[in-house]
Design a protein around this motif. Structure first.
Motif, PDB file in Angstrom:
ATOM      1  N   ALA A   6     118.780  21.077  -0.129  1.00  0.00           N
ATOM      2  CA  ALA A   6     120.235  21.081   0.006  1.00  0.00           C
ATOM      3  C   ALA A   6     120.667  19.788   0.670  1.00  0.00           C
ATOM      4  N   THR A   7     121.924  19.415   0.443  1.00  0.00           N
ATOM      5  CA  THR A   7     122.469  18.238   1.097  1.00  0.00           C
ATOM      6  C   THR A   7     123.902  18.518   1.533  1.00  0.00           C
ATOM      7  N   LEU A   8     124.408  17.692   2.424  1.00  0.00           N
ATOM      8  CA  LEU A   8     125.774  17.837   2.923  1.00  0.00           C
ATOM      9  C   LEU A   8     126.751  16.922   2.201  1.00  0.00           C
ATOM     10  N   GLN A   9     126.271  15.740   1.786  1.00  0.00           N
ATOM     11  CA  GLN A   9     127.121  14.774   1.078  1.00  0.00           C
ATOM     12  C   GLN A   9     126.276  13.985   0.092  1.00  0.00           C
ATOM     13  N   ILE A  10     126.921  13.602  -1.011  1.00  0.00           N
ATOM     14  CA  ILE A  10     126.314  12.713  -2.005  1.00  0.00           C
ATOM     15  C   ILE A  10     127.336  11.625  -2.294  1.00  0.00           C
ATOM     16  N   ASP A  11     126.906  10.362  -2.217  1.00  0.00           N
ATOM     17  CA  ASP A  11     127.861   9.307  -2.559  1.00  0.00           C
ATOM     18  C   ASP A  11     127.795   8.993  -4.051  1.00  0.00           C
ATOM     19  N   GLY A  14     124.520   8.171  -5.640  1.00  0.00           N
ATOM     20  CA  GLY A  14     123.497   9.207  -5.652  1.00  0.00           C
ATOM     21  C   GLY A  14     122.752   9.365  -4.342  1.00  0.00           C
ATOM     22  N   ALA A  15     123.043   8.542  -3.344  1.00  0.00           N
ATOM     23  CA  ALA A  15     122.408   8.689  -2.031  1.00  0.00           C
ATOM     24  C   ALA A  15     122.896   9.974  -1.364  1.00  0.00           C
ATOM     25  N   CYS A  16     122.011  10.621  -0.626  1.00  0.00           N
ATOM     26  CA  CYS A  16     122.331  11.904   0.011  1.00  0.00           C
ATOM     27  C   CYS A  16     122.218  11.823   1.526  1.00  0.00           C
ATOM     28  N   CYS A  17     123.175  12.423   2.197  1.00  0.00           N
ATOM     29  CA  CYS A  17     123.122  12.619   3.644  1.00  0.00           C
ATOM     30  C   CYS A  17     122.995  14.116   3.884  1.00  0.00           C
ATOM     31  N   SER A  18     121.870  14.513   4.441  1.00  0.00           N
ATOM     32  CA  SER A  18     121.585  15.940   4.625  1.00  0.00           C
ATOM     33  C   SER A  18     121.475  16.335   6.084  1.00  0.00           C
ATOM     34  N   GLU A  19     121.875  15.447   6.992  1.00  0.00           N
ATOM     35  CA  GLU A  19     121.633  15.718   8.404  1.00  0.00           C
ATOM     36  C   GLU A  19     122.785  15.382   9.342  1.00  0.00           C
ATOM     37  N   PHE A  20     123.881  14.868   8.863  1.00  0.00           N
ATOM     38  CA  PHE A  20     124.972  14.376   9.692  1.00  0.00           C
ATOM     39  C   PHE A  20     126.266  15.011   9.212  1.00  0.00           C
ATOM     40  N   LEU A  21     127.081  15.526  10.131  1.00  0.00           N
ATOM     41  CA  LEU A  21     128.299  16.234   9.746  1.00  0.00           C
ATOM     42  C   LEU A  21     129.354  16.065  10.828  1.00  0.00           C
ATOM     43  N   ASN A  22     130.575  15.773  10.410  1.00  0.00           N
ATOM     44  CA  ASN A  22     131.705  15.649  11.350  1.00  0.00           C
ATOM     45  C   ASN A  22     131.418  14.684  12.491  1.00  0.00           C
ATOM     46  N   GLY A  69     127.447   9.497   7.105  1.00  0.00           N
ATOM     47  CA  GLY A  69     126.322   9.409   8.026  1.00  0.00           C
ATOM     48  C   GLY A  69     125.143   8.702   7.392  1.00  0.00           C
ATOM     49  N   PRO A  70     123.979   8.885   7.985  1.00  0.00           N
ATOM     50  CA  PRO A  70     122.787   8.189   7.505  1.00  0.00           C
ATOM     51  C   PRO A  70     122.314   8.709   6.143  1.00  0.00           C
ATOM     52  N   VAL A  71     121.554   7.878   5.461  1.00  0.00           N
ATOM     53  CA  VAL A  71     120.964   8.267   4.183  1.00  0.00           C
ATOM     54  C   VAL A  71     119.677   9.044   4.463  1.00  0.00           C
ATOM     55  N   THR A  72     119.633  10.286   4.013  1.00  0.00           N
ATOM     56  CA  THR A  72     118.430  11.103   4.128  1.00  0.00           C
ATOM     57  C   THR A  72     117.533  10.853   2.923  1.00  0.00           C
TER      58      THR A  72
END
Length: 124
Positions: A6-11, A14-22, A69-72
């Motif tokens: 799962a991920t929280l954001q996709i740019d 196609g890069a995914c950030c799965s660990e940073f929120l708000n 946030g960071p790229v996971t």
């Protein structure tokens, strides 16, 4: 091997950030990148990254022009992306093809805004 993460954001690349929120750390990466690379590297393997197209009761898109946030998981490692609006295989796609495919997976109310931002960034 098939991995599903799962991920929280996709740019739009196609890069995914799965660990940073708000604006702060939400969780750790939990080995996501290891599973993504392991699955894709295995014979017949597939790496699937899933997320809802929106958050905050539909008021916020999880597919964004730029990550907050960071790229996971880097864009070059992302294979299959799934939302409730469909799925796409990003491997081998150009930057333009990736942006168009990801906009199609976004919630309809955010597609025009994402398309405009992709144009401003020179992605489409």
């Amino acid at each position: 091997m098939v991995s599903v993460n799962a991920t929280l954001q996709i740019d739009l690349s196609g890069a995914c950030c799965s660990e940073f929120l708000n604006g702060r750390q939400f969780t750790a990466s939990g080995g996501q990148l290891d599973f993504v690379r392991g699955a894709y590297g295995s014979e017949g393997g597939k790496s699937i990254i899933a997320c809802h197209a929106t958050a905050a009761k539909g008021t916020c898109s999880r597919i964004v022009a730029r990550l907050d946030g960071p790229v996971t998981t880097p864009r070059n490692d992302v294979h299959i992306i799934v939302t409730e609006h469909g799925w796409t295989n990003l491997k081998g796609k150009s930057t333009r093809e990736r942006a168009r495919a990801l906009i199609a997976l976004a919630a309809p109310q955010f597609r025009d805004e994402l398309t405009a931002e992709a144009g401003r960034q020179g992605l489409i």
